[in-house]
Motif scaffolding. Structure first.
Motif, PDB file in Angstrom:
ATOM      1  N   ARG A 224       0.813  -1.226   0.000  1.00  0.00           N
ATOM      2  CA  ARG A 224       0.000   0.000   0.000  1.00  0.00           C
ATOM      3  C   ARG A 224       0.847   1.277   0.000  1.00  0.00           C
ATOM      4  O   ARG A 224       0.304   2.364  -0.159  1.00  0.00           O
ATOM      5  N   ARG A 225       2.155   1.126   0.158  1.00  0.00           N
ATOM      6  CA  ARG A 225       3.024   2.304   0.023  1.00  0.00           C
ATOM      7  C   ARG A 225       3.028   2.798  -1.423  1.00  0.00           C
ATOM      8  O   ARG A 225       3.342   3.938  -1.699  1.00  0.00           O
ATOM      9  N   HIS A 226       2.641   1.901  -2.340  1.00  0.00           N
ATOM     10  CA  HIS A 226       2.538   2.288  -3.752  1.00  0.00           C
ATOM     11  C   HIS A 226       1.134   2.856  -3.977  1.00  0.00           C
ATOM     12  O   HIS A 226       0.147   2.162  -3.724  1.00  0.00           O
ATOM     13  N   ALA A 227       1.094   4.082  -4.451  1.00  0.00           N
ATOM     14  CA  ALA A 227      -0.176   4.820  -4.521  1.00  0.00           C
ATOM     15  C   ALA A 227      -1.238   4.127  -5.358  1.00  0.00           C
ATOM     16  O   ALA A 227      -2.439   4.232  -5.068  1.00  0.00           O
ATOM     17  N   ASP A 228      -0.850   3.388  -6.382  1.00  0.00           N
ATOM     18  CA  ASP A 228      -1.847   2.782  -7.273  1.00  0.00           C
ATOM     19  C   ASP A 228      -2.120   1.320  -6.952  1.00  0.00           C
ATOM     20  O   ASP A 228      -2.865   0.656  -7.667  1.00  0.00           O
ATOM     21  N   LEU A 229      -1.539   0.787  -5.882  1.00  0.00           N
ATOM     22  CA  LEU A 229      -1.715  -0.643  -5.571  1.00  0.00           C
ATOM     23  C   LEU A 229      -2.431  -0.847  -4.243  1.00  0.00           C
ATOM     24  O   LEU A 229      -2.330  -0.026  -3.335  1.00  0.00           O
ATOM     25  N   ASP A 230      -3.112  -1.967  -4.203  1.00  0.00           N
ATOM     26  CA  ASP A 230      -3.774  -2.343  -2.955  1.00  0.00           C
ATOM     27  C   ASP A 230      -3.503  -3.833  -2.722  1.00  0.00           C
ATOM     28  O   ASP A 230      -3.206  -4.567  -3.684  1.00  0.00           O
ATOM     29  N   ALA A 231      -3.612  -4.264  -1.507  1.00  0.00           N
ATOM     30  CA  ALA A 231      -3.463  -5.696  -1.194  1.00  0.00           C
ATOM     31  C   ALA A 231      -4.403  -6.042  -0.051  1.00  0.00           C
ATOM     32  O   ALA A 231      -4.599  -5.229   0.859  1.00  0.00           O
ATOM     33  N   VAL A 232      -5.010  -7.219  -0.146  1.00  0.00           N
ATOM     34  CA  VAL A 232      -5.867  -7.698   0.951  1.00  0.00           C
ATOM     35  C   VAL A 232      -5.570  -9.180   1.167  1.00  0.00           C
ATOM     36  O   VAL A 232      -5.131  -9.873   0.229  1.00  0.00           O
ATOM     37  N   SER A 233      -5.831  -9.632   2.374  1.00  0.00           N
ATOM     38  CA  SER A 233      -5.647 -11.067   2.627  1.00  0.00           C
ATOM     39  C   SER A 233      -6.673 -11.834   1.793  1.00  0.00           C
ATOM     40  O   SER A 233      -7.731 -11.296   1.424  1.00  0.00           O
ATOM     41  N   THR A 234      -6.356 -13.078   1.518  1.00  0.00           N
ATOM     42  CA  THR A 234      -7.273 -13.903   0.703  1.00  0.00           C
ATOM     43  C   THR A 234      -8.642 -13.986   1.376  1.00  0.00           C
ATOM     44  O   THR A 234      -9.675 -13.876   0.702  1.00  0.00           O
ATOM     45  N   GLU A 235      -8.647 -14.151   2.695  1.00  0.00           N
ATOM     46  CA  GLU A 235      -9.932 -14.269   3.407  1.00  0.00           C
ATOM     47  C   GLU A 235     -10.757 -12.983   3.257  1.00  0.00           C
ATOM     48  O   GLU A 235     -11.974 -13.042   3.040  1.00  0.00           O
ATOM     49  N   ALA A 236     -10.063 -11.825   3.350  1.00  0.00           N
ATOM     50  CA  ALA A 236     -10.786 -10.553   3.237  1.00  0.00           C
ATOM     51  C   ALA A 236     -11.326 -10.370   1.818  1.00  0.00           C
ATOM     52  O   ALA A 236     -12.427  -9.828   1.620  1.00  0.00           O
ATOM     53  N   PHE A 237     -10.566 -10.834   0.833  1.00  0.00           N
ATOM     54  CA  PHE A 237     -11.014 -10.697  -0.556  1.00  0.00           C
ATOM     55  C   PHE A 237     -12.229 -11.601  -0.825  1.00  0.00           C
ATOM     56  O   PHE A 237     -13.190 -11.203  -1.491  1.00  0.00           O
ATOM     57  N   ILE A 238     -12.182 -12.799  -0.227  1.00  0.00           N
ATOM     58  CA  ILE A 238     -13.336 -13.715  -0.344  1.00  0.00           C
ATOM     59  C   ILE A 238     -14.562 -13.040   0.265  1.00  0.00           C
ATOM     60  O   ILE A 238     -15.641 -12.999  -0.336  1.00  0.00           O
ATOM     61  N   GLU A 239     -14.383 -12.466   1.434  1.00  0.00           N
ATOM     62  CA  GLU A 239     -15.508 -11.866   2.154  1.00  0.00           C
ATOM     63  C   GLU A 239     -16.087 -10.684   1.384  1.00  0.00           C
ATOM     64  O   GLU A 239     -17.315 -10.570   1.243  1.00  0.00           O
ATOM     65  N   SER A 240     -15.208  -9.816   0.858  1.00  0.00           N
ATOM     66  CA  SER A 240     -15.743  -8.632   0.158  1.00  0.00           C
ATOM     67  C   SER A 240     -16.436  -9.038  -1.140  1.00  0.00           C
ATOM     68  O   SER A 240     -17.462  -8.462  -1.519  1.00  0.00           O
ATOM     69  N   THR A 241     -15.916 -10.076  -1.802  1.00  0.00           N
ATOM     70  CA  THR A 241     -16.557 -10.543  -3.045  1.00  0.00           C
ATOM     71  C   THR A 241     -17.925 -11.168  -2.734  1.00  0.00           C
ATOM     72  O   THR A 241     -18.919 -10.895  -3.411  1.00  0.00           O
ATOM     73  N   GLU A 242     -17.967 -11.986  -1.679  1.00  0.00           N
ATOM     74  CA  GLU A 242     -19.250 -12.616  -1.304  1.00  0.00           C
ATOM     75  C   GLU A 242     -20.263 -11.553  -0.884  1.00  0.00           C
ATOM     76  O   GLU A 242     -21.441 -11.621  -1.265  1.00  0.00           O
ATOM     77  N   ASN A 243     -19.798 -10.580  -0.108  1.00  0.00           N
ATOM     78  CA  ASN A 243     -20.708  -9.510   0.324  1.00  0.00           C
ATOM     79  C   ASN A 243     -21.274  -8.770  -0.875  1.00  0.00           C
ATOM     80  O   ASN A 243     -22.467  -8.452  -0.919  1.00  0.00           O
ATOM     81  N   HIS A 244     -20.415  -8.505  -1.845  1.00  0.00           N
ATOM     82  CA  HIS A 244     -20.853  -7.746  -3.010  1.00  0.00           C
ATOM     83  C   HIS A 244     -21.942  -8.485  -3.773  1.00  0.00           C
ATOM     84  O   HIS A 244     -22.996  -7.925  -4.083  1.00  0.00           O
ATOM     85  N   TRP A 245     -21.696  -9.758  -4.066  1.00  0.00           N
ATOM     86  CA  TRP A 245     -22.623 -10.479  -4.938  1.00  0.00           C
ATOM     87  C   TRP A 245     -23.836 -11.016  -4.196  1.00  0.00           C
ATOM     88  O   TRP A 245     -24.963 -10.814  -4.634  1.00  0.00           O
ATOM     89  N   VAL A 246     -23.594 -11.707  -3.093  1.00  0.00           N
ATOM     90  CA  VAL A 246     -24.703 -12.430  -2.456  1.00  0.00           C
ATOM     91  C   VAL A 246     -25.515 -11.510  -1.558  1.00  0.00           C
ATOM     92  O   VAL A 246     -26.747 -11.463  -1.646  1.00  0.00           O
ATOM     93  N   LYS A 247     -24.815 -10.752  -0.720  1.00  0.00           N
ATOM     94  CA  LYS A 247     -25.564  -9.897   0.200  1.00  0.00           C
ATOM     95  C   LYS A 247     -26.012  -8.621  -0.515  1.00  0.00           C
ATOM     96  O   LYS A 247     -27.156  -8.195  -0.410  1.00  0.00           O
ATOM     97  N   GLY A 248     -25.108  -8.029  -1.287  1.00  0.00           N
ATOM     98  CA  GLY A 248     -25.428  -6.776  -1.968  1.00  0.00           C
ATOM     99  C   GLY A 248     -26.506  -6.928  -3.018  1.00  0.00           C
ATOM    100  O   GLY A 248     -27.280  -6.006  -3.271  1.00  0.00           O
ATOM    101  N   SER A 249     -26.578  -8.101  -3.646  1.00  0.00           N
ATOM    102  CA  SER A 249     -27.567  -8.289  -4.721  1.00  0.00           C
ATOM    103  C   SER A 249     -28.956  -8.571  -4.171  1.00  0.00           C
ATOM    104  O   SER A 249     -29.929  -8.590  -4.920  1.00  0.00           O
TER     105      SER A 249
END
Lengths: 374, 232
Positions: A224-249
């Motif tokens: 994240r010291r690189h202004a254009d890059l981001d990183a998340v743990s695999t578990e957090a990425f799974i959670e945000s993707t699931e939240n977006h599609w299943v809960k958000g939809s």
């Protein structure tokens, strides 16, 4: 009291079967809804889960795997410079237009992966092997997507026009379908880059394996010291993707609503039956109370009946759910019965029978022993 | 020697409802039921017989006054303790038998015994003896729906008898039976009376008087007569 309760419930077969059908219906409705929910979650984040890694690197602002953008090789170099990083794998994941064999335009999600990786992506093959994808413009699709892709007969060797290029199907996968219903096209990374006209060092995601998982936060800060890059743990990425599609939809809410409806129906049917059976035996129960049975023993009459209905109805409901699971799998719907799903579903059935028994419990607790003489 | 008092009521009153709406049913009843007696409690409807029976059994609390059951002041005990006293000392027989229709005659008797702490095996052995005592050894596996009224009442008596209670209480036990069957049932109850056991039955039926050692008559919530019966 167990024998009195159970034999009294079984004595009126009509009422017993109606209650059993009610519990079984509610249990199967609950289990299937929960299994569908688990299946949706698994479909939404399945690629992330199967690809694994300790963390994922992406352009800043990406929260869902499906919203990808290509990154340069400089990002890989930036990540690799951290001493805790063991390996960085390139992954391409993007929607592209395609044309089906009969000329119908559509879209696929190209999933490009590094060959020979561990874990293997895609992980479950229906036909063919990972090495069948080594040749140029070879790809794998899920066998349940073949109909949608208008591929008839033997799929091996069939061709699709993807991003203006001809891709040949060399293998089929199983259980690797997208929540968005846009079919996955699995291909090795160099093929994916060729299809998408990406330079050899570019990727949608960099999947990072660490020497020590305890470094996750440190590596995330490093990226994240690189202004254009981001990183998340695999578990957090799974959670945000699931939240977006299943809960958000709203899909999750719809499934939860149906499951709750099943519970309510079950409570009403079981409650009505238990209450009717209890009312019919009030005089006998009052007799037992007069003879010195405690409130706990009298409540046992209802509790044993509710327990029997929960166990038998839950068991039948589970069997029905497994049949439903197998039937709707043909239609491509994933009903996932993991141990927590089954435990939670059957727990909900027990809770349902408990709630349904409360009216009867109240009635027997209010029962006066002196009623034996009325 | 005076027989042991199984139940003793002292100046018992009972009202239903509260305040200005209270309806008095018993007006200071004192009574003693002793072992070795079959007593009939008789009187017109509304005289307070069933209320008194419920109070003597510890199923209802008197508004004032006291009741001792086998030496225990049951009217002042909490419900759970009163239930234990009933469990140890009382047997009941009812007009409508109150048998579980799903259970066999044997299990209707045995299940009550399991509630008293006996194992099922032990309870069934005791139930079998009790059913044999009332002449139903050949009907043990019949359900109430497969038995006549008299047989059902005998099952109910077997249930009341199985735990060897000190006092058997009955309420209009012959009302649903034909005359001959009613007499047969009364013969059985008469046979239950012993030096340690008494029987108290509420009835309207004057034909039962010949089985009784004692007739207690009630009217308007008061005992109006206490006289010897035909068996005395």
């Amino acid at each position: 009291m167990r024998r009195i309760a159970i034999q009294s419930l079984l004595h009126d077969r009509g009422k017993f079967l109606a209650a059993l059908a009610g519990v079984a219906f509610a249990a199967s409705l609950l289990l299937v809804q929960m299994g569908l929910y688990a299946g949706f979650l698994s479909m939404a984040s399945g690629i992330i889960e199967r690809t694994g890694g300790d963390l994922w690197v992406m352009p800043r602002g990406i929260e869902v795997i499906d919203n990808s953008e290509p990154m340069s090789g400089a990002a890989r170099a930036a990540v690799s410079s951290h001493p805790c990083v063991r390996r960085v794998r390139a992954m391409v994941y993007t929607f592209v237009s395609m044309r089906k064999p009969r000329g119908t335009p559509d879209a696929v999600t190209v999933v490009g992966f590094e060959p020979g990786g561990d874990p293997i992506v895609p992980s479950t093959f229906h036909r063919g092997l990972p090495q069948d994808l080594h040749a140029p413009l070879r790809a794998a699709v899920d066998h349940l997507d073949l109909h949608k892709l208008q591929i008839e007969g033997d799929p091996i060797g069939a061709s699709l026009e993807v991003a203006g290029q001809t891709v040949h199907i060399a293998a089929t996968t199983e259980g690797m379908r997208s929540f968005t219903l846009v079919p996955f096209l699995f291909t090795e990374i160099q093929n994916a880059r060729r299809l998408l006209h990406l330079a050899d060092d570019r990727a949608s995601y960099w999947v990072v394996d660490l020497k020590d998982r305890r470094c996750v936060d440190d590596v995330v800060r490093h990226v994240r010291r690189h202004a254009d890059l981001d990183a998340v743990s695999t578990e957090a990425f799974i959670e945000s993707t699931e939240n977006h599609w299943v809960k958000g939809s709203g899909a999750g809410s719809a499934l939860a609503f149906t499951a709750i409806l099943g519970l309510v129906v079950g409570v009403v049917i079981v409650g009505q039956t238990l209450y009717a059976v209890t009312r019919e035996h009030m005089r006998e129960l009052a007799t037992l109370k007069a003879l010195g049975a405690s409130d706990g023993e009298i409540v046992g009459f209802v509790a044993w009946q509710a327990s029997l209905l929960a166990v038998l109805g839950g068991g039948i409901g589970l069997a029905q759910s497994l049949i439903i699971q197998a039937s709707i799998a043909q239609a491509g719907l994933v009903v996932l019965f993991t141990a927590p799903v089954v435990a939670l579903g059957l727990g909900a059935v027990c809770f349902m029978c408990f709630v349904a028994s409360l009216w009867s419990v109240r009635a027997v607790l209010q029962l006066e022993a002196a009623e034996v003489f009325k | 020697m005076t027989a042991e008092a199984l139940v003793r009521a002292t100046d018992v009153t009972r009202s239903y409802g509260v305040g200005a709406l209270a309806v008095p049913v018993l007006h200071g009843v004192s009574l003693e039921i002793r072992a070795g007696e079959l007593s009939l409690l008789m009187g017109p409807s509304g005289s307070g017989k069933t209320t008194l029976l419920s109070i003597l059994a510890g199923l209802l609390r008197p508004t004032t006054g006291a009741v001792e059951l086998c030496g225990v002041p049951i009217s002042s005990l909490p419900d759970s303790a009163a239930a234990r006293v009933r469990r140890a000392n009382l047997g009941f027989v009812f007009q409508t038998y109150n048998l579980f229709p799903a259970l066999t005659a044997l299990d209707n008797v045995a299940e009550v015994l399991t509630l008293q702490g006996h194992s099922l095996r032990e309870a069934r052995a005791m139930a079998l003896r009790s059913l044999a005592h009332v002449g139903l050894a050949d009907r043990t596996h019949h359900r109430p729906g497969e038995l006549s009224g008299g047989q059902k009442q005998r099952v109910a008596i077997a249930r009341a008898l199985a735990s060897d209670p000190r006092l058997v209480l009955g309420d209009e036990i012959t009302a649903a039976l034909d005359s001959a069957t009613g007499m047969a049932v009364m013969e059985i109850l008469r046979g239950l009376v012993g030096p340690r056991r008494g029987v108290l039955i509420v009835t309207h039926d004057h034909r039962m008087e010949r089985f009784a050692d004692r007739i207690i008559e009630m009217e308007d919530g008061l005992i109006t007569a206490d006289r010897p019966g035909g068996h005395a």
